[in-house]
Write a protein that holds these residues in place. Structure first.
Motif, PDB file in Angstrom:
ATOM      1  N   LYS A   1       0.825  -1.214   0.000  1.00 36.83           N
ATOM      2  CA  LYS A   1       0.000   0.000   0.000  1.00 36.83           C
ATOM      3  C   LYS A   1       0.857   1.261   0.000  1.00 36.83           C
ATOM      4  CE  LYS A   1      -4.250  -1.601   2.228  1.00 36.83           C
ATOM      5  NZ  LYS A   1      -5.035  -1.562   3.464  1.00 36.83           N
ATOM      6  N   ILE A   2       1.929   1.218   0.758  1.00 37.51           N
ATOM      7  CA  ILE A   2       2.831   2.378   0.761  1.00 37.51           C
ATOM      8  C   ILE A   2       3.369   2.616  -0.637  1.00 37.51           C
ATOM      9  CG2 ILE A   2       5.065   3.242   1.598  1.00 37.51           C
ATOM     10  CD1 ILE A   2       4.574   1.792   4.232  1.00 37.51           C
ATOM     11  N   ASP A   3       3.815   1.515  -1.270  1.00 37.75           N
ATOM     12  CA  ASP A   3       4.443   1.658  -2.586  1.00 37.75           C
ATOM     13  C   ASP A   3       3.450   2.190  -3.607  1.00 37.75           C
ATOM     14  OD1 ASP A   3       6.791   0.814  -1.500  1.00 37.75           O
ATOM     15  OD2 ASP A   3       6.578  -1.269  -2.125  1.00 37.75           O
ATOM     16  N   GLU A   4       2.205   1.728  -3.482  1.00 34.64           N
ATOM     17  CA  GLU A   4       1.169   2.218  -4.391  1.00 34.64           C
ATOM     18  C   GLU A   4       0.948   3.729  -4.202  1.00 34.64           C
ATOM     19  OE1 GLU A   4      -3.368   0.759  -5.247  1.00 34.64           O
ATOM     20  OE2 GLU A   4      -2.096  -0.518  -3.982  1.00 34.64           O
ATOM     21  N   ALA A   5       0.888   4.149  -2.960  1.00 37.21           N
ATOM     22  CA  ALA A   5       0.689   5.568  -2.678  1.00 37.21           C
ATOM     23  C   ALA A   5       1.864   6.390  -3.195  1.00 37.21           C
ATOM     24  CB  ALA A   5       0.505   5.783  -1.170  1.00 37.21           C
ATOM     25  N   LEU A   6       3.070   5.909  -2.946  1.00 38.98           N
ATOM     26  CA  LEU A   6       4.253   6.663  -3.389  1.00 38.98           C
ATOM     27  C   LEU A   6       4.322   6.736  -4.907  1.00 38.98           C
ATOM     28  CD1 LEU A   6       7.081   5.676  -0.886  1.00 38.98           C
ATOM     29  CD2 LEU A   6       5.251   7.371  -0.694  1.00 38.98           C
ATOM     30  N   ALA A   7       3.897   5.653  -5.562  1.00 34.43           N
ATOM     31  CA  ALA A   7       3.888   5.656  -7.028  1.00 34.43           C
ATOM     32  C   ALA A   7       2.927   6.721  -7.544  1.00 34.43           C
ATOM     33  CB  ALA A   7       3.494   4.266  -7.551  1.00 34.43           C
ATOM     34  N   ALA A   8       1.782   6.854  -6.896  1.00 33.01           N
ATOM     35  CA  ALA A   8       0.801   7.869  -7.316  1.00 33.01           C
ATOM     36  C   ALA A   8       1.384   9.277  -7.140  1.00 33.01           C
ATOM     37  CB  ALA A   8      -0.491   7.718  -6.503  1.00 33.01           C
ATOM     38  N   VAL A   9       2.094   9.485  -6.030  1.00 38.37           N
ATOM     39  CA  VAL A   9       2.728  10.783  -5.773  1.00 38.37           C
ATOM     40  C   VAL A   9       3.767  11.082  -6.848  1.00 38.37           C
ATOM     41  CG1 VAL A   9       4.305  11.999  -4.189  1.00 38.37           C
ATOM     42  CG2 VAL A   9       2.311  10.766  -3.294  1.00 38.37           C
ATOM     43  N   GLU A  10       4.560  10.062  -7.121  1.00 45.32           N
ATOM     44  CA  GLU A  10       5.613  10.175  -8.147  1.00 45.32           C
ATOM     45  C   GLU A  10       5.002  10.550  -9.488  1.00 45.32           C
ATOM     46  OE1 GLU A  10       8.873   9.445  -7.604  1.00 45.32           O
ATOM     47  OE2 GLU A  10       9.589   9.554  -9.670  1.00 45.32           O
TER      48      GLU A  10
END
Lengths: 337, 337, 337, 337
Positions: free
Chosen positions: A103-112
């Motif tokens: 979930k963290i990685d998904e959120a960070l990908a969206a931010v990126e």
């Protein structure tokens, strides 16, 4: 002038809302949402805010809003980060992003992908004392790191009911110390963790919440330095928050902050004040400073001082620590996927 | 909810205005006046205040206003106290009431006649450290007073132009220490003063402003205790504000407050932070606390912690000190009429 | 190797005797005299000394003896200095030389004529903390002096019988502070004294010994700096010995020495140890250091760190202070003949 | 009066010899032996001792001697304890008894059989600060132990040649900390050790001496408490010797001792003195106190404060630590035979 929408009007939301509204000349508190509408309304009235919502998506839909401050329940942080990023809003988010790495990685990908700023609110980095210590370290004045000692002790444990849902000591409390360990040795990653602990405060924390209340941990950095963390859920003399950084050219210690500087000498001894009672008092300056840092990084287009990756790391370390405690052996960070 | 009008929107007026508006749930900042209207307007906008005036009498004429905070120039304090009292408003007034005793007495008579509250803003009494020290003293835990040592040193002297109009070191700076001397021995009046001093910081302070910049004073209380005050207009290490109270059962010292608690040890020595830079930083908590105390004393109908008489006394002591300095002899308080 | 004869085997004589015998490789304790022979014998046995006398003149007559340490009663110091000088012995003498200025001058003239060394034992100059402070001052690192604050408080008053013969507070206790005031501003003489005080500890000290037990004094130096001394015969928290030196470039404070560095934090507060109990514990290092300094100055033919003139000055200041107290006015040093 | 023979007149032997001869009225230094006769002779002359030998067995053969102080090379301690016990002498012995457990056990058996006293010289137990801390702990004032933090850092590493023969960091340096860990939790044995470390000071310590110079250790007590030890062979700010004991009712910290209490404030910051340079200065009081304790325990027939078993334990823990470091895993004390 940065228009910020506040998501979540609970205890920490009130602190950040007040900070935006009253203490930052370059920001404007434009809207407040809370799933419990009366909370949002009460805060809005106090802070002279007109737009009040139950649903945070009303904030995201407002094109006049530049950024959001996510102060909702931890379990929705990652989802709200994703949505805010997709809405093109800059994001200030309370820790943790999530406890699930995917979930963290998904959120960070969206931010990126969205190219927005994300600042994860590890407030201790903004504490004047810890920041002053780290500035000395970062300036190289104390040489290369050797031993870092981080002490965190709470005045009293939360209710066992709270602990059952807390994710465990390492996720709930030590997570700040894991961030400190990284903050204080910025150039070398942590590669191994050994964790030990038990229930010395209250047996029920073990029997009912399946958690520990006292812990000692050793973290190894790639460069050979070592961090030692010690925690306890209860401390008779109050909130104990100290660090010590020892390197090849010297040492810096951060002692506790006290509410007053009176020192009383009688036949019984020399007595001074106990530390500030708990985190709201101790870190009030830090809360104001971190919101200021967020506003500045958006307004000036600079990198957030605590990035999304910085938000991910402590979760990884917490997982390694939990595994170490369970198996009573040092665990490599690389074991955590 | 106490409706307060702010008279004067300068530096200290902004602090008190912000305090009323944002930090006191039981008060409302209802109006602002300033002889320089744009100052009042700017502050009003920031604090969401609708009523803005040039003339403070517009505030006094507003029947919805319960109290005023007088933050105007010192030379109009006494007159505005009189007018506010006659208008039936409770009064928070920055120090000094006046430097002329007749004017002070006239203002206090008006307050007395009107039966309103008057709190004179000697903020140090509300500082957490000094208040903690005094609480120990007042509780009798340290016995009867013997020696009180009060240290006040400023980081840098004001411009000579300012000093020419300041009323002299004793009226401008030591006045706070005179109040402290009374605060710390509440039960026994000061009966004699010996003052000495000179210009060790900047000769021009003597030659151009006819003032001194460094002073040492001995004050005798009726009960035989002695207060020692030392002042300097310049201190290389910053703002130095300490007290020591020594009595028959013990002692209390208040040390300086520091912006951070980092202690750095290198081969060069053990180093900690300098004190807070100057009075705004050092006494920010005190400013908030004193406004809170004023609001509480009106709302709860209790006696103001710093009364009109408390505002008069330091002016009397300053006059005795000035005479002592001039004639190089101890001066009885009873000599001052 | 310096052969030293000890005159006086009382409390302070035992300290200096032990220092000579056991702690100074360049000195030898060659003889001991005491009007009470058994005291001399007991000390001689403990320190392996063969020559023991009742009469100090037996020491002076011994040609193998290079120097004497005068630790007899104060009232015979001046006479013994004279005799020792005439015998060609170097002299270490406990303070005071005398309380009568004519007697002091006669003793100093004898020393001058004989060309021997005289070190007057103001031991505080040899205390590691006060010496470190003064070294900073003397090196000019703290700039020109402005305000010096000297605090001396005893744990408990001596018996009233002792006080009757003590010469008064200023001669008996403040005399050390007068020496400190000179030590800390070596380049500028003291020109005026204002003294105040009373009996706050024990009324009998006034009614029976005609003395005071609590005092505050202001001393002016020729260069415009001011020293503030405060004294009390009784302090509930123990022996309080501090100084503060404030100048144009900074400040140095010497805090109390404590027997241990344990700091205890409980729900009741943060507590550390009281200061050392009294002067023997507090100044033990200083006693050893001053004897070392005497031995070194003789062996190396350098000037004594505390000269005969240094021994005379505090007596003069004490007389000025006594006159100031009596007449409640500042007294010029030049008034004392 | 206890007649003591000193075995070994090197650096530590001189300290203990001087202590016996000059600082303990209830003991007499009756004889000195050293394999290097001139060392024994020089010390004997300085301390007025008549009997001087090359062979310590001459001391053991003297029926007038009650006790011995063994200050010889570590490798002969166990043998000399055995011989002294067999000769019926009470024994003060420098640490370690031996590094071989079988030799220790043999020596302790001889002591047991002879019924003599044995005090093993872990001097830190006699340090006024550590002793004050432990007294609070032992009195139960701070409750049950939870976390103990022990910090030991040397000013500079010894030569690599010394380190090659030192037995390694844990035997040479941490051994004192292992004793502290036991001293501070007297009621519960240590059951497990995790040790980590490396060469951050000087690579040669690893490559040439096969040792480490920086270490962090976690020790678990049977009662669930944890001790954390951190060591370094080099510290730019000097000798760093601190402890922290945290329990259910409070905490005690022992800070470093400083040679002076001067605090200097300039525009550059607030500066105080570095700690005492190294162990001889830091622990001088402790050395005197431990000899006093030995003399008292013999004269009063009480139990030695540090027993033979107390001397054995740190050696066992050091072996566990070495194994833990080698295998990077927690090691049970029960694994060490």
């Amino acid at each position: 002038m940065l228009n910020i929408g506040l998501i979540g009007a609970g205890r920490i939301g009130q602190i950040h809302g007040e900070s935006i509204a009253n203490r930052n000349p370059n920001a404007n508190l434009a809207a407040i949402s809370d799933v419990h509408l009366p909370s949002a309304q009460a805060l809005a009235e106090r802070l002279h805010v007109k737009n009040v919502y139950t649903d945070h998506r009303d904030i995201l839909a407002d094109p006049t809003i530049d950024a959001v401050a996510i102060c909702s329940s931890s379990n929705v942080h990652a989802q709200q980060i994703k949505e805010a990023a997709e809405a093109g809003k800059h994001i200030f988010c309370e820790k943790p992003i999530a406890t699930d790495l995917a979930k963290i990685d998904e959120a960070l990908a969206a931010v990126e992908k969205a190219g927005v700023k994300l600042l994860v609110a590890f407030q201790r980095r903004f504490d004047p004392s810890f920041a002053a210590a780290q500035a000395k370290v970062a300036a190289g004045e104390l040489g290369d790191p050797r031993l870092i000692i981080i002490t965190s002790r709470d005045p009293a444990p939360p209710p066992v009911e709270y602990l059952k849902a807390s994710g465990g000591l390492f996720n709930d409390m030590t997570i700040h110390d894991f961030d400190m360990a990284r903050f204080l040795v910025p150039d070398s990653p942590i590669v191994e963790v050994y964790a030990t602990g038990g229930t010395l405060v209250d047996e029920k924390i073990g029997t009912e919440a399946n958690d520990i209340d006292t812990a000692a941990l050793i973290l190894k950095y790639e460069n050979g330095a070592t961090a030692i963390i010690n925690n306890c859920r209860q401390s008779d003399y109050g909130y104990d928050q100290r660090i010590e950084w020892f390197g090849s050219k010297g040492q810096v210690q951060v002692n506790n902050h006290q509410p007053n500087q009176a020192v009383i000498s009688t036949a019984a001894g020399v007595e001074s004040a106990l530390p500030y009672h708990f985190f709201l008092e101790r870190y009030m300056d830090a809360y104001v400073n971190e919101m200021q840092a967020f506003i500045d990084c958006v307004n000036n287009d600079t990198a957030p001082i605590v990035s999304g990756i910085d938000g991910r790391w402590p979760v990884v370390i917490a997982k390694a620590a939990a595994l170490s405690l369970q198996e009573n052996r040092p665990v490599l960070i690389s074991e955590i996927k």
